[in-house]
Design a protein around this motif. Structure first.
Motif, PDB file in Angstrom:
ATOM      1  N   THR A  13       0.860  -1.176   0.000  1.00  0.00           N
ATOM      2  CA  THR A  13       0.000   0.000   0.000  1.00  0.00           C
ATOM      3  C   THR A  13       0.893   1.221   0.000  1.00  0.00           C
ATOM      4  OG1 THR A  13      -1.712  -1.152   1.250  1.00  0.00           O
ATOM      5  CG2 THR A  13      -1.780   1.238   1.298  1.00  0.00           C
ATOM      6  N   VAL A  14       0.513   2.215  -0.760  1.00  0.00           N
ATOM      7  CA  VAL A  14       1.263   3.468  -0.787  1.00  0.00           C
ATOM      8  C   VAL A  14       0.493   4.466   0.067  1.00  0.00           C
ATOM      9  CG1 VAL A  14       2.156   5.330  -2.237  1.00  0.00           C
ATOM     10  CG2 VAL A  14       2.161   2.972  -3.093  1.00  0.00           C
ATOM     11  N   PRO A  15       0.960   4.682   1.304  1.00  0.00           N
ATOM     12  CA  PRO A  15       0.240   5.604   2.188  1.00  0.00           C
ATOM     13  C   PRO A  15       0.533   7.053   1.842  1.00  0.00           C
ATOM     14  CG  PRO A  15       2.166   4.735   3.309  1.00  0.00           C
ATOM     15  CD  PRO A  15       2.102   4.054   1.948  1.00  0.00           C
ATOM     16  N   GLY A  16      -0.318   7.925   2.323  1.00  0.00           N
ATOM     17  CA  GLY A  16      -0.066   9.357   2.170  1.00  0.00           C
ATOM     18  C   GLY A  16       1.069   9.757   3.075  1.00  0.00           C
ATOM     19  N   GLY A  17       1.988  10.505   2.557  1.00  0.00           N
ATOM     20  CA  GLY A  17       3.116  10.988   3.351  1.00  0.00           C
ATOM     21  C   GLY A  17       2.862  12.419   3.789  1.00  0.00           C
ATOM     22  N   LEU A 133     -19.936  10.940   4.952  1.00  0.00           N
ATOM     23  CA  LEU A 133     -18.852  11.792   5.423  1.00  0.00           C
ATOM     24  C   LEU A 133     -18.670  12.989   4.500  1.00  0.00           C
ATOM     25  CD1 LEU A 133     -16.282   8.966   6.210  1.00  0.00           C
ATOM     26  CD2 LEU A 133     -17.781  10.147   7.814  1.00  0.00           C
ATOM     27  N   PRO A 134     -18.248  14.121   5.048  1.00  0.00           N
ATOM     28  CA  PRO A 134     -17.960  15.265   4.184  1.00  0.00           C
ATOM     29  C   PRO A 134     -16.743  14.989   3.314  1.00  0.00           C
ATOM     30  CG  PRO A 134     -17.368  15.762   6.460  1.00  0.00           C
ATOM     31  CD  PRO A 134     -18.029  14.410   6.453  1.00  0.00           C
ATOM     32  N   ALA A 135     -16.685  15.647   2.172  1.00  0.00           N
ATOM     33  CA  ALA A 135     -15.560  15.462   1.250  1.00  0.00           C
ATOM     34  C   ALA A 135     -14.277  16.022   1.857  1.00  0.00           C
ATOM     35  CB  ALA A 135     -15.853  16.155  -0.076  1.00  0.00           C
ATOM     36  N   VAL A 136     -13.207  15.272   1.686  1.00  0.00           N
ATOM     37  CA  VAL A 136     -11.881  15.733   2.081  1.00  0.00           C
ATOM     38  C   VAL A 136     -11.255  16.321   0.825  1.00  0.00           C
ATOM     39  CG1 VAL A 136      -9.632  15.013   2.942  1.00  0.00           C
ATOM     40  CG2 VAL A 136     -11.704  14.021   3.909  1.00  0.00           C
ATOM     41  N   SER A 137     -10.724  17.515   0.932  1.00  0.00           N
ATOM     42  CA  SER A 137     -10.354  18.291  -0.250  1.00  0.00           C
ATOM     43  C   SER A 137      -9.153  17.783  -1.032  1.00  0.00           C
ATOM     44  CB  SER A 137     -10.123  19.746   0.144  1.00  0.00           C
ATOM     45  OG  SER A 137      -9.054  19.822   1.068  1.00  0.00           O
ATOM     46  N   SER A 138      -8.224  17.078  -0.403  1.00  0.00           N
ATOM     47  CA  SER A 138      -7.043  16.664  -1.156  1.00  0.00           C
ATOM     48  C   SER A 138      -6.349  15.499  -0.473  1.00  0.00           C
ATOM     49  CB  SER A 138      -6.060  17.823  -1.293  1.00  0.00           C
ATOM     50  OG  SER A 138      -5.513  18.121  -0.019  1.00  0.00           O
ATOM     51  N   GLU A 143      -5.291  11.711   6.535  1.00  0.00           N
ATOM     52  CA  GLU A 143      -5.448  11.519   7.973  1.00  0.00           C
ATOM     53  C   GLU A 143      -6.739  12.160   8.461  1.00  0.00           C
ATOM     54  OE1 GLU A 143      -1.771  13.221   9.009  1.00  0.00           O
ATOM     55  OE2 GLU A 143      -0.663  11.412   8.480  1.00  0.00           O
ATOM     56  N   ALA A 144      -7.110  13.289   7.853  1.00  0.00           N
ATOM     57  CA  ALA A 144      -8.387  13.922   8.205  1.00  0.00           C
ATOM     58  C   ALA A 144      -9.545  13.007   7.841  1.00  0.00           C
ATOM     59  CB  ALA A 144      -8.522  15.272   7.488  1.00  0.00           C
ATOM     60  N   CYS A 145      -9.422  12.291   6.739  1.00  0.00           N
ATOM     61  CA  CYS A 145     -10.451  11.331   6.329  1.00  0.00           C
ATOM     62  C   CYS A 145     -10.595  10.231   7.383  1.00  0.00           C
ATOM     63  CB  CYS A 145     -10.062  10.746   4.965  1.00  0.00           C
ATOM     64  SG  CYS A 145     -11.262   9.598   4.297  1.00  0.00           S
ATOM     65  N   GLN A 146      -9.469   9.743   7.882  1.00  0.00           N
ATOM     66  CA  GLN A 146      -9.512   8.728   8.943  1.00  0.00           C
ATOM     67  C   GLN A 146     -10.191   9.284  10.184  1.00  0.00           C
ATOM     68  OE1 GLN A 146      -5.397   7.694   9.481  1.00  0.00           O
ATOM     69  NE2 GLN A 146      -5.491   6.053   7.968  1.00  0.00           N
ATOM     70  N   ARG A 147      -9.840  10.506  10.556  1.00  0.00           N
ATOM     71  CA  ARG A 147     -10.436  11.120  11.762  1.00  0.00           C
ATOM     72  C   ARG A 147     -11.940  11.319  11.594  1.00  0.00           C
ATOM     73  NH1 ARG A 147      -5.708  14.039  11.570  1.00  0.00           N
ATOM     74  NH2 ARG A 147      -6.733  15.867  10.668  1.00  0.00           N
ATOM     75  N   GLY A 169     -16.330   2.921   2.213  1.00  0.00           N
ATOM     76  CA  GLY A 169     -16.067   3.404   0.863  1.00  0.00           C
ATOM     77  C   GLY A 169     -14.620   3.363   0.419  1.00  0.00           C
ATOM     78  N   ASP A 170     -13.666   3.413   1.343  1.00  0.00           N
ATOM     79  CA  ASP A 170     -12.266   3.271   0.959  1.00  0.00           C
ATOM     80  C   ASP A 170     -11.435   2.869   2.166  1.00  0.00           C
ATOM     81  OD1 ASP A 170     -11.227   5.523   2.380  1.00  0.00           O
ATOM     82  OD2 ASP A 170     -11.427   6.833   0.671  1.00  0.00           O
ATOM     83  N   ASP A 171     -10.155   2.616   1.933  1.00  0.00           N
ATOM     84  CA  ASP A 171      -9.314   2.080   2.994  1.00  0.00           C
ATOM     85  C   ASP A 171      -9.042   3.083   4.106  1.00  0.00           C
ATOM     86  OD1 ASP A 171      -7.805   3.465   1.112  1.00  0.00           O
ATOM     87  OD2 ASP A 171      -6.090   2.137   1.243  1.00  0.00           O
ATOM     88  N   TYR A 172      -8.982   4.375   3.812  1.00  0.00           N
ATOM     89  CA  TYR A 172      -8.751   5.362   4.866  1.00  0.00           C
ATOM     90  C   TYR A 172      -9.969   5.496   5.759  1.00  0.00           C
ATOM     91  CZ  TYR A 172      -4.371   6.364   2.640  1.00  0.00           C
ATOM     92  OH  TYR A 172      -3.113   6.226   2.137  1.00  0.00           O
ATOM     93  N   ILE A 173     -11.147   5.434   5.170  1.00  0.00           N
ATOM     94  CA  ILE A 173     -12.378   5.436   5.961  1.00  0.00           C
ATOM     95  C   ILE A 173     -12.413   4.173   6.821  1.00  0.00           C
ATOM     96  CG2 ILE A 173     -14.896   5.248   5.805  1.00  0.00           C
ATOM     97  CD1 ILE A 173     -14.696   7.076   3.302  1.00  0.00           C
ATOM     98  N   LEU A 174     -12.044   3.051   6.231  1.00  0.00           N
ATOM     99  CA  LEU A 174     -12.008   1.790   6.970  1.00  0.00           C
ATOM    100  C   LEU A 174     -11.082   1.877   8.174  1.00  0.00           C
ATOM    101  CD1 LEU A 174     -12.525  -1.299   7.281  1.00  0.00           C
ATOM    102  CD2 LEU A 174     -10.584  -1.619   5.763  1.00  0.00           C
TER     103      LEU A 174
END
Length: 187
Positions: A13-17, A133-138, A143-147, A169-174
């Protein structure tokens, strides 16, 4: 399925840095190894930094649920992979397993396919519940998506009475939602 068939498989998995940039270090390390085939999943990857990285290697690759130029470089093919087929399979599996209710947790703004999945479930007689969930802008806000997912699921768990199945809906939400479930002792 590949591992069960005797293939040696490695998942990366390529995580966000930091600063919204993906952390390629794990993938870069794997790409130094010798592989018979790399399989990538995700839409819109043909022009991405990910595809440019794999094209620089001699590893043949195949793209699932995306489009790639077969025959270009080391691309051996792609399968557009309609989410509609996957959603129908998912609903069929829910019916086979007598799932009566599904909680759909995601961002309908960024993933309009969730509405279609919701319709398929309802058409099959399965009750649905939304955690929109509200849209995360970028990408810098993964990490905000996870929170957001963590907070939303904690609030949902306070109300009690869980659905038979939860769909994320996606792995960060999961990841955010799983943390909330673990904190509440839900397995």
């Amino acid at each position: 399925h590949l591992a069960a068939a005797g293939f040696a498989c490695t998942a990366v998995t390529v995580p966000g840095g930091g600063y919204g940039r993906p952390d390629w270090s794990g993938l870069d390390m794997e790409l130094r190894n010798s592989y018979d085939l790399a399989v990538f999943w995700g839409s819109g990857m043909s022009g991405s930094a990910l595809m440019r990285r794999i094209r620089r290697t001699s590893i043949p690759y195949f793209v699932l649920q995306g489009r790639a130029n077969s025959g270009r470089g080391n691309c051996v093919g792609s399968f557009p992979g309609s989410p509609l087929l996957a959603y129908r399979q998912f609903v069929g599996d829910c019916c086979t397993r007598n799932v009566r209710s599904v909680c759909l947790c995601g961002c309908w703004t960024l993933c309009p396919g969730l509405g279609l999945l919701e319709k398929y479930l309802q058409d099959a007689g399965i009750m649905t519940e939304r955690i929109d969930l509200p849209a995360v802008s970028s990408l810098k806000s993964l990490e905000a998506c996870q929170r957001l997912a963590h907070t939303a699921l904690r609030a949902r768990l306070e109300r009690g009475g869980l659905c038979d199945l939860m769909y994320f809906g996606d792995d960060y939400i999961l990841m955010g939602a799983l943390t909330a479930l673990l904190e509440k002792g839900v397995r």
